[in-house]
Design a protein around this motif. Structure first.
Motif: not given
Length: 293
Positions: A172-179
């Motif tokens: 999780e990065q500032n409300g964004i999910s990152v794969l």
């Protein structure tokens, strides 16, 4: 395309191929050409359909057929040499891999022989590769036939790729999910395995998603609001810019099996133009509902 047109191209192949590649044999009736390659006592050959080059020539003026045919024939020989080399690294079928790339990538970057492709919607395509050592080599239609990879019992390159990224966990990065996995171009295939790696895509309004790099997939809830959508658009643009493994700078709305592009402005920072279905609806009181005000 007509039968006469087909025959005209095949006749040119039959006339010129033995001149460029002594020893090759063209079967006009079967629409095939047998080409050979090798060094010293080690000689190999393969019979290849000429359908691909016939179709390509029919889209061009006849004056350009000869150069196209020669380039294709020499590429086919090179494919045979590459296929021979690939066997040195073990089971070729088990080393197949698939990458999700921006649609049109293969057409823009392919050589005289067409890549092995798997259709995937309006915005992306899946290109098949062979993992040879640390290198991913694009698999062509011709080489797939030479290697026998089109047989029904051959492992699926899609499944082989998904097995390698099954352990991905979103950060999780500032409300964004990152794969993300640096240096791993198979990560883009998470979009294909959305049931397991992107389960949110099938819940409610789905997700807004970006694939800025082959090694990176980013997403957020589709109904999280304008601010979050803009943040995702900016993140995708930043990640895409200058990346060595660029995939797509665009943002998409993914809901189940439906994927549509979400326009993004060229402003700084960029802003997502959300469809009406994803915009918050104003609350209506009973008075406004009854009287239309």
């Amino acid at each position: 395309m007509t039968g006469t047109d087909d025959s005209a191209v095949v006749d040119v192949i039959a006339e010129l191929a033995p001149i460029w590649l002594p020893g090759c044999v063209v079967d006009s009736a079967e629409r095939t050409v047998e080409v050979g390659w090798g060094r010293g006592a080690l000689q190999m050959s393969a019979v290849v359909s000429v359908g691909e080059i016939v179709d390509r020539c029919l889209q061009l003026p006849q004056a350009r057929w000869a150069e196209q045919i020669e380039a294709w024939l020499r590429a086919v020989v090179a494919e045979g040499e590459l296929a021979t080399d690939e066997h040195r690294y073990g089971d070729v079928a088990e080393r197949q891999r698939a990458l999700l790339v921006q649609r049109g990538w293969s057409a823009r970057t392919a050589g005289p022989v067409a890549d092995a492709l798997i259709p995937f919607g309006d915005h992306f395509e899946v290109v098949v590769f062979i993992k040879t050592g640390t290198e991913l080599r694009r698999l062509t239609v011709v080489r797939r036939s030479m290697l026998g990879l089109g047989d029904p019992d051959v492992p699926s390159p899609v499944q082989l790729s998904l097995q390698e990224i099954a352990d991905l966990v979103p950060a999780e990065q500032n409300g964004i999910s990152v794969l993300r996995r640096d240096g791993d171009p198979l990560v883009s295939m998470a979009v294909v395995d959305r049931e397991n790696l992107l389960p949110q895509a099938s819940i409610g309004a789905g997700v807004l998603i970006g694939v800025p790099r082959l090694s990176t997939v980013a997403y957020c809830p589709a109904d999280a609001g304008q601010a979050r959508a803009d943040a995702l658009a900016a993140w995708v643009a930043d990640s895409y810019r200058g990346a060595p493994d660029q995939c797509s700078p665009d943002v998409f709305w993914l809901q189940g099996d439906l994927m549509v592009q979400v326009p993004v402005t060229l402003a700084t920072p960029p802003a997502a133009v959300l469809p009406a279905a994803l915009k918050p609806q104003p609350r209506r009181t009973w008075f406004r509902h009854l009287f239309g005000r």
